[in-house]
Design a protein around this motif. Structure first.
Motif, PDB file in Angstrom:
ATOM      1  N   UNK A  33       0.798  -1.233   0.000  1.00 27.27           N
ATOM      2  CA  UNK A  33       0.000   0.000   0.000  1.00 27.27           C
ATOM      3  C   UNK A  33       0.826   1.275   0.000  1.00 27.27           C
ATOM      4  N   UNK A  34       2.115   1.185  -0.245  1.00 30.63           N
ATOM      5  CA  UNK A  34       2.934   2.395  -0.343  1.00 30.63           C
ATOM      6  C   UNK A  34       2.962   3.193   0.948  1.00 30.63           C
ATOM      7  N   UNK A  35       2.803   4.511   0.844  1.00 31.55           N
ATOM      8  CA  UNK A  35       2.884   5.395   2.005  1.00 31.55           C
ATOM      9  C   UNK A  35       1.623   5.368   2.863  1.00 31.55           C
ATOM     10  N   UNK A  36       0.604   4.686   2.440  1.00 32.11           N
ATOM     11  CA  UNK A  36      -0.609   4.529   3.245  1.00 32.11           C
ATOM     12  C   UNK A  36      -0.952   3.052   3.334  1.00 32.11           C
ATOM     13  N   UNK A  37      -0.117   2.296   3.999  1.00 26.79           N
ATOM     14  CA  UNK A  37      -0.313   0.859   4.108  1.00 26.79           C
ATOM     15  C   UNK A  37       0.466   0.314   5.284  1.00 26.79           C
ATOM     16  N   UNK A  38       1.294  -0.693   5.009  1.00 28.37           N
ATOM     17  CA  UNK A  38       2.130  -1.247   6.064  1.00 28.37           C
ATOM     18  C   UNK A  38       3.376  -1.855   5.449  1.00 28.37           C
ATOM     19  N   UNK A  39       4.399  -2.027   6.281  1.00 33.97           N
ATOM     20  CA  UNK A  39       5.639  -2.657   5.849  1.00 33.97           C
ATOM     21  C   UNK A  39       5.925  -3.834   6.764  1.00 33.97           C
ATOM     22  N   UNK A  40       6.511  -4.868   6.171  1.00 32.41           N
ATOM     23  CA  UNK A  40       6.888  -6.048   6.936  1.00 32.41           C
ATOM     24  C   UNK A  40       8.293  -6.473   6.540  1.00 32.41           C
ATOM     25  N   UNK A  41       8.979  -7.114   7.463  1.00 31.74           N
ATOM     26  CA  UNK A  41      10.274  -7.695   7.119  1.00 31.74           C
ATOM     27  C   UNK A  41      10.091  -9.196   6.955  1.00 31.74           C
ATOM     28  N   UNK A  42      10.949  -9.788   6.173  1.00 32.50           N
ATOM     29  CA  UNK A  42      10.867 -11.206   5.860  1.00 32.50           C
ATOM     30  C   UNK A  42      10.952 -12.057   7.120  1.00 32.50           C
ATOM     31  N   UNK A  43      11.721 -11.582   8.121  1.00 30.76           N
ATOM     32  CA  UNK A  43      11.891 -12.367   9.350  1.00 30.76           C
ATOM     33  C   UNK A  43      10.826 -12.087  10.406  1.00 30.76           C
ATOM     34  N   UNK A  44       9.863 -11.211  10.097  1.00 29.19           N
ATOM     35  CA  UNK A  44       8.777 -10.914  11.028  1.00 29.19           C
ATOM     36  C   UNK A  44       9.122  -9.904  12.116  1.00 29.19           C
ATOM     37  N   UNK A  45      10.337  -9.373  12.131  1.00 31.80           N
ATOM     38  CA  UNK A  45      10.729  -8.406  13.161  1.00 31.80           C
ATOM     39  C   UNK A  45      10.070  -7.041  12.966  1.00 31.80           C
ATOM     40  N   UNK A  46       9.695  -6.727  11.725  1.00 32.29           N
ATOM     41  CA  UNK A  46       9.046  -5.449  11.437  1.00 32.29           C
ATOM     42  C   UNK A  46       7.652  -5.697  10.896  1.00 32.29           C
ATOM     43  N   UNK A  47       6.683  -5.098  11.537  1.00 37.99           N
ATOM     44  CA  UNK A  47       5.305  -5.048  11.058  1.00 37.99           C
ATOM     45  C   UNK A  47       4.774  -3.693  11.480  1.00 37.99           C
TER      46      UNK A  47
END
Length: 157
Positions: A33-47
């Motif tokens: 969703x770009x700047x209006x969504x969410x980001x995740x890391x492959x290892x699950x440390x970032x959500x």
């Protein structure tokens, strides 16, 4: 693949080649969703929820890429600073690095970034502190990646 890029790219410049000679770690993250969504890391440390800041027309109800860049650059630069300090025989306990990342329109109808790093080395003489900061700026991967691409100001206080 990122590992293959390092070996296949030729440098046609007189500037120092700061590309890695070998990839030892690869971080992976995905934006939804770009700047209006969410980001995740492959290892699950970032959500993290991502939202446009009010200054760019958003509600500010989430983090944004500039905050993430500021966090990454300040952590990376501080690590480089501690490393060069240790190599020079200095204990940099109590030191900090804060980053401000600005975004704005550029002359090519796109957007550009500018960075200000504020470095605090409270226990060192100003001349020694400046030399360590200069050395860290040469070692830090973020500094090497941004050099010549965006304005980076380093404030020593």
């Amino acid at each position: 693949m990122i590992e293959e890029t390092v070996e296949s790219t030729a440098v046609q410049s007189t500037a120092a080649d700061t590309r890695p000679s070998k990839i030892v770690y690869v971080a992976e993250a995905t934006a939804h969703g770009g700047r209006d969504g969410f980001v995740t890391s492959q290892d699950g440390q970032i959500e993290l929820k991502v939202a446009m800041p009010p200054e760019l027309g958003g509600d500010g109800n989430g983090t944004n890429p500039e905050q993430l860049f500021a966090a990454g650059y300040s952590a990376c630069f501080h690590n480089a600073l501690v490393m060069v300090g240790r190599r020079s025989g200095f204990d940099l306990s109590g030191s900090t690095v804060a980053a401000k990342v600005g975004i704005g329109p550029n002359k090519q109808r796109g957007y550009g970034l500018a960075v200000a790093l504020s470095v605090s080395l409270p226990v060192l003489d100003a001349d020694i502190a400046a030399k360590l900061v200069d050395a860290a700026h040469e070692v830090c991967p973020y500094s090497n990646a941004t050099r010549g691409n965006i304005d980076v100001t380093i404030l020593l206080g």
